[in-house]
Design an enzyme around this catalytic site. Sequence first.
Site, mmCIF file in Angstrom:
data_model
loop_
_atom_site.group_PDB
_atom_site.id
_atom_site.type_symbol
_atom_site.label_atom_id
_atom_site.label_comp_id
_atom_site.label_asym_id
_atom_site.label_seq_id
_atom_site.Cartn_x
_atom_site.Cartn_y
_atom_site.Cartn_z
ATOM 1 N N ASP A 89 -19.206 -34.792 -23.937
ATOM 2 C CA ASP A 89 -17.782 -35.097 -24.114
ATOM 3 C C ASP A 89 -17.319 -36.081 -23.043
ATOM 4 O OD1 ASP A 89 -18.107 -32.863 -22.277
ATOM 5 O OD2 ASP A 89 -15.929 -32.621 -22.292
ATOM 6 N N GLU A 151 -17.215 -30.204 -21.121
ATOM 7 C CA GLU A 151 -17.314 -30.150 -19.656
ATOM 8 C C GLU A 151 -15.976 -30.519 -19.030
ATOM 9 O OE1 GLU A 151 -17.792 -31.648 -15.557
ATOM 10 O OE2 GLU A 151 -17.092 -32.758 -17.294
HETATM 11 ZN ZN LIG Z 1 -18.933 -35.553 -16.055
#
Ligand SMILES: [Zn+2]
Length: 407
Positions: A89, A151
């Site tokens: 992501d 994340e």
């Molecule tokens: Zn990162």
Amino acid sequence: MTIANAKTVSAGAALPLVETAIDILADLVSFDTVSSKSNIDAIVFVDAYFKRLGAATVRIPAKGQDKENLWVTFGSGQRGGLVLSGHIDVVPIDGQKWTRPPFELTREDGRVYGRGTTDMKGFLACVMAISSQLDLAKLSVPIHVAITFDEEVGHVGAFEMAEYMKSAGIEPAAVIVGEPTRHFVVDRHKGAVGFTTEVYGQEAHSSQVHLGINAIDIAAEVVALLNALRADQRNLPADDAFHYPYPSISVGTIHGGQVRNIVAPACTLEWEMRPILPEQLATMRREFDKRVKMIIANRSKEGMDAPRIVTRCLWNAPPLISDPNSSATALALQATGYNQASGVSYGTEAGVYQQAGFPTVVCGPGDIEQAHIADEWISVSEIEACLKFLERLIARTSDATFQINGG
Ligand SMILES: [Zn+2]
């Protein structure tokens, strides 16, 4: 030169490996994997790539979201070997002034530009490129790749990935999180813990303040409390691994009230703590809860419902704690040639993997200052350095031999 949507990479293409990695990076950047969106198209692409190379792959659906983690294994067995880990992501581009297309790779003057080039599709592209050079017959231990979602929004994917790895009995010698460190070996960083505090008082006409309980006033006391707790933390010994050498607390937003002439019934604070050690979080929370009770007692009025202060922890990304005996640190130092690990101020998924019991360090290409910005970029030389790093890392872990063309 612009490389647009060139989903044409074939395994073992006769290009210098750095060009293979850049072609793969162009493909990865072309998927808009901003954390709020589904990552499944990108996962399908990466999964197919690794499958073509002979890896065993597992697509792990996210709990309650249209996203997936991807677990990839070259070789066999659960013990030893490496986990090369990265998130797929990226942060949004909203409000940023890009002068190049964010989801299309642009190559100029020894750099490639695009969202995620540094954070951290560049590392994933290098892992994918180097995998095409693995001699599977010579792998004495497994090489795993762990690709995660979310994340950037609380490390949700890494928590689910660590759970999967534990349930699968994986015992790697090292988890290498390839966040941008310019290949310095990072064995420590702070955690990041997100909180929301909602304050509920009693609405009243502002000419009748005695009939109300002002939630904004109470929230201001909570802000003062958080400032006092931050000041308390400065009594801890300074940890010079970090620019701000103490745990930190910061209030990011405050929203409350309706109009000027109504005593505010509600107010919300969004705030965070960045602990250096997990117990600092527990200590802070105990003290916070104790003093919040005092605020409620002081602000309560006879004949009225007591005000309420509701605090929720939205995420708790644990710190990465230096471990002098870590096999991950030793391996990464050997592969980079440095003799000492260091700390960084930003958080990564490494703390999640370490907390789950896996020896973990952070080491990857690019500079964190190039991450999250408009015109995010990574230098071609960092991609080359990452391929060398991965080559040495895998060779030291597995006695694998390589045929790196042009590298
Ligand atoms: Zn990162």
